[in-house]
Structure formats: structure tokens, C-alpha cells
Write an enzyme that holds these catalytic residues in place. Structure first.
Site, PDB file in Angstrom:
ATOM      1  N   CYS A 166       0.803  -1.222   0.000  1.00 26.61           N
ATOM      2  CA  CYS A 166       0.000   0.000   0.000  1.00 26.61           C
ATOM      3  C   CYS A 166       0.836   1.273   0.000  1.00 26.61           C
ATOM      4  O   CYS A 166       0.309   2.367  -0.247  1.00 26.61           O
ATOM      5  CB  CYS A 166      -0.946   0.014   1.196  1.00 26.61           C
ATOM      6  SG  CYS A 166      -2.098  -1.367   1.219  1.00 26.61           S
TER       7      CYS A 166
ATOM      8  N   HIS B 216      -9.066   3.325  -2.494  1.00 27.80           N
ATOM      9  CA  HIS B 216      -7.695   2.871  -2.218  1.00 27.80           C
ATOM     10  C   HIS B 216      -7.171   1.947  -3.316  1.00 27.80           C
ATOM     11  O   HIS B 216      -7.020   0.737  -3.110  1.00 27.80           O
ATOM     12  CB  HIS B 216      -7.667   2.172  -0.865  1.00 27.80           C
ATOM     13  CG  HIS B 216      -6.308   1.759  -0.395  1.00 27.80           C
ATOM     14  ND1 HIS B 216      -5.137   2.356  -0.823  1.00 27.80           N
ATOM     15  CD2 HIS B 216      -5.927   0.765   0.475  1.00 27.80           C
ATOM     16  CE1 HIS B 216      -4.104   1.772  -0.248  1.00 27.80           C
ATOM     17  NE2 HIS B 216      -4.561   0.801   0.536  1.00 27.80           N
TER      18      HIS B 216
END
Length: 396
Positions: A81, A345
Site C-alpha cells: 500500500c 484505495h
């Protein structure tokens, strides 16, 4: 040598399979917007670090070839991430080190619907790069039939509640704030407002986390043009330029695993160390920051990051969000974009999208979500496995 961001761009973050496009289409859109924002051509770009997690090797080249076939070096970056902020960090290092005057950092992701598995590789936990992290979780909390990323952060939330008395309503207040902020962000995947009660009543993903406290899978791309001070001066970009005052990346140390706590294993020690390094390098502190984009992959991680950034003492983060200190009219505005929870995201794009939002805020270009008088901004991006990147931006 100083490094500046002079152009940013991103696509709207969307639910996977919403739009009939390929990853190179979204990368072209974001990259073109960033170049146009800077007022330069792709031919002026000297290197391109490209971040993504779910595409094949050299997908970075396939993406940037849509911007031009100039033969410049392209680097393919994957750091879970924290991928996009890692690409941005490479761009900054190229510029600060005097290697280049103009670098394009690009991130994109085309994801599948549904919850993430145990790592971006989608493999089993025995071979997953985050197997050690999940092993800590399983030793303390067992392993349940819920999405593993939700479980490890949900278990961190349970520990925080046990240690400090943090309440489900305080966790839900993070989601309520970020969904409320996203109403004014046309790039956000979701633009709906919810009350704390509605968030608490939503489907439970892994107790105490409900669906409206969890970031969704998303498609999207973001890009930033990073240049030297002499490039700024040569091209008259002073009004567009936002200085990268300091930036740091940290990875796991023994502290992440020694306690057996999910609070540590999901990255709070990494975030704390990266923030400390950035403050030391810049001579600025959290008291100087006006606006923050932080990695709220789950509501608990926003609370953990408040503490890691020094916004409050350990255990006080639930009270901080409940007090209104992290929204408009408070001490800081945190996640004016809606954050990962509401903006979305796409793993390979998130970190640069955070910096795009801070850049718009510091230029006074954020329109209905503008933080009044913002001059210093902080972006925080974290990935399990692990990496934490903190970027401090300043407008002179």
C-alpha cells in the site's frame, strides 16, 4: 538540492469494473493532467518511477508509453500500500541528488472486486511476504474467516479498546468525518455522508470494524511532476511549486514484532519513526502542520497514526477525533479528500493521490474542501510487510 512538486493529476477513483478502461488508460489520464498542471511536456521528463501492485512486470513501461516514447528510464515499484509514495520518494531522491531536474512519479492500480487477501501477491499465507505479520496476529487472536487485512487491523482496534478504553463510537467517528469530507471531492469513489449511528449499524467486517470504516478496492491513477529548484526558476514555476520539505521511509524493526501486539505489527512504530525523521530533517513539527492526508485503510489506523505523528498521546486518539480537532474548525484537517475510506484505495496510486490533495490545499486550489490558510501539509502512507512513508510539504 531542493525538490519541488510543480504538477499533480489523478483520475476519479472508482469501484473496479465500473469503467471500461485499462491501467494504461488511467495512467495516461493522470500523467497528462500532471504534465498539463506543470505546463511542461513529457519530452522534458528524464526518469519515471511507476508504482503498482497487481499488474505484470514492465507494466510501468506499458503505461508511460501512452505519454511518449522517449526512451527514458522507467522503474517498476511495488511496496504494497506504500507503493505510490515509494515511487515519489525515488523521484525526489533523483532530484535532490542532482541526477535529474525533472522526474515524473506515477502510480496506478486496476483491482478486482472484493476484499484483499493476505498480500498483494494473492498467495497463501505460508509464502506471503506478510506471513510473519499475520503469525503475530494469529498467536494472540487466532485466525477467523474474515478478510485478513480487516482482521489484523480489527484486532489492533480490539487491543486499543482494551488498553485505553477507546469506544466503537470513536472508531465510527473517523468514518463519519472522512465520508463527510468526501462529499466535496469529485475524485472520491464515494461522496455520501453518514452519521456515527449509521456507520455503527453497517455490516460488520471484523468486529469492531464495520463496512463504512474500511477502505474499498478501487481503480485509479495519480501522478506528480518533481523538479529541481533550477528547473523551477528556468521555467518560471514559482507559483506552482510546492517544496518537499522532508521525506522519510522506514521499514519494520524488532519493535514491530517483539510485543506480539497487532498495534505494532500493523505499523505504528514505523509511522512514528518516519514522522520523527521528517520533523528532524525539516525543523518543523506537527504543531506547524495545517492539513494531513493519512493512511486510513481502516478507521483504527487513523487513530493509531494520530498518536504516531504526535498529534496526541498514546490512547488519546479516540478523544481527539471525537473532539472535532481533526476536521474543519479544529486544530488540523485530516483527510479532507475523504481519505482511503471514502476516496478509495487503488494500492499503487494512493500515496501520490494523497500528495496531490496536499498540493492543491497548499496552493489554495481545493475549492469546497479548501483548508483556510494552509501552508504546511503532511502525507502519511503505509504498507504491511512493511513500509511507512511520511512526506512534509511546504508552500513558501
Amino acid at each position: 538540492m531542493k525538490a519541488y512538486i510543480v504538477g499533480v493529476g489523478m483520475t476519479k477513483f472508482e469501484k473496479p469494473e465500473t469503467r471500461d478502461w485499462q491501467y494504461w488508460d488511467m495512467a495516461k489520464e493522470a500523467g497528462t493532467k500532471a504534465l498539463d498542471d506543470a505546463g511542461i511536456s513529457y519530452e522534458q521528463v528524464e526518469q519515471v518511477p511507476v508504482g503498482y501492485c497487481f499488474q505484470a512486470s514492465t507494466a510501468g513501461q506499458r503505461a508511460v508509453y501512452e505519454l511518449g516514447l522517449t526512451g527514458v528510464p522507467v522503474y517498476n515499484v511495488n511496496n504494497n500500500c506504500a507503493t505510490a509514495s515509494t515511487a515519489l520518494m525515488m523521484a525526489r531522491q533523483f532530484v535532490e541528488g542532482g541526477i535529474n531536474d525533472c522526474v515524473l512519479a506515477l502510480g496506478f492500480e486496476k483491482m478486482a472486486r472484493g476484499a484483499l487477501g493476505g498480500g498483494s501477491d494473492g498467495g497463501d499465507f505460508k509464502t506471503s511476504p506478510v506471513a510473519r505479520h499475520y503469525g503475530v496476529m494469529a498467536a494472540r487472536h487466532g485466525f477467523e474467516m474474515t478478510p485478513p487485512t480487516a482482521q489484523i487491523f480489527g484486532d489492533a482496534a480490539r487491543e486499543h479498546m482494551e488498553l485505553y478504553g477507546t469506544t466503537p463510537a470513536q472508531l465510527a467517528a473517523v468514518g463519519a468525518k472522512n465520508h463527510r469530507h468526501s462529499v466535496n471531492n469529485p475524485y472520491a469513489q464515494f461522496q455520501d455522508e453518514y452519521t456515527v449511528d449509521e456507520i455503527l449499524a453497517a455490516k460488520t467486517i471484523h468486529s469492531p470494524l464495520t463496512k463504512l470504516q474500511c477502505s474499498p478496492t478501487s481503480d485509479g491513477s495519480a501522478a506528480a511532476v518533481v523538479v529541481s529548484e533550477r528547473f523551477v526558476e528556468r521555467h518560471g514555476l514559482q507559483e506552482r511549486a510546492v517544496e518537499i520539505a522532508a521525506q522519510a521511509m522506514t521499514t519494520d524493526t524488532g519493535e514491530s514484532f517483539a510485543s506480539g501486539s497487532c498495534i505494532d505489527v500493523v505499523g505504528q512504530p514505523m509511522s512514528r519513526a518516519a514522522a520523527r525523521e521528517v520533523y528532524e530533517k525539516s525543523g518543523l513539527g506537527i504543531e506547524d502542520v495545517d492539513v494531513v492526508e493519512l493512511h486510513d485503510c481502516f478507521s483504527i489506523n487513523e487513530l493509531l497514526t494520530y498518536e504516531a505523528l504526535g498529534m496526541c498521546a498514546a490512547g488519546e486518539s479516540g478523544k481527539l477525533v471525537e473532539s472535532g480537532a481533526t476536521t474543519y474548525g479544529g486544530r488540523w484537517v485530516v483527510n479532507p479528500s475523504g481519505g482511503l475510506i471514502s476516496k478509495g484505495h487503488p494500492l499503487g496510486a494512493t500515496g501520490i493521490a494523497q500528495v496531490a490533495e496536499i498540493t492543491w490545499q497548499l496552493r489554495g486550489e481545493a475549492k469546497a474542501r479548501q483548508v483556510a490558510g494552509a501552508r504546511v501539509g503532511l502525507a502519511h502512507n503505509i504498507g504491511l510487510g512493511g513500509a511507512a512513508v511520511v512526506t512534509l510539504l511546504r508552500k513558501g
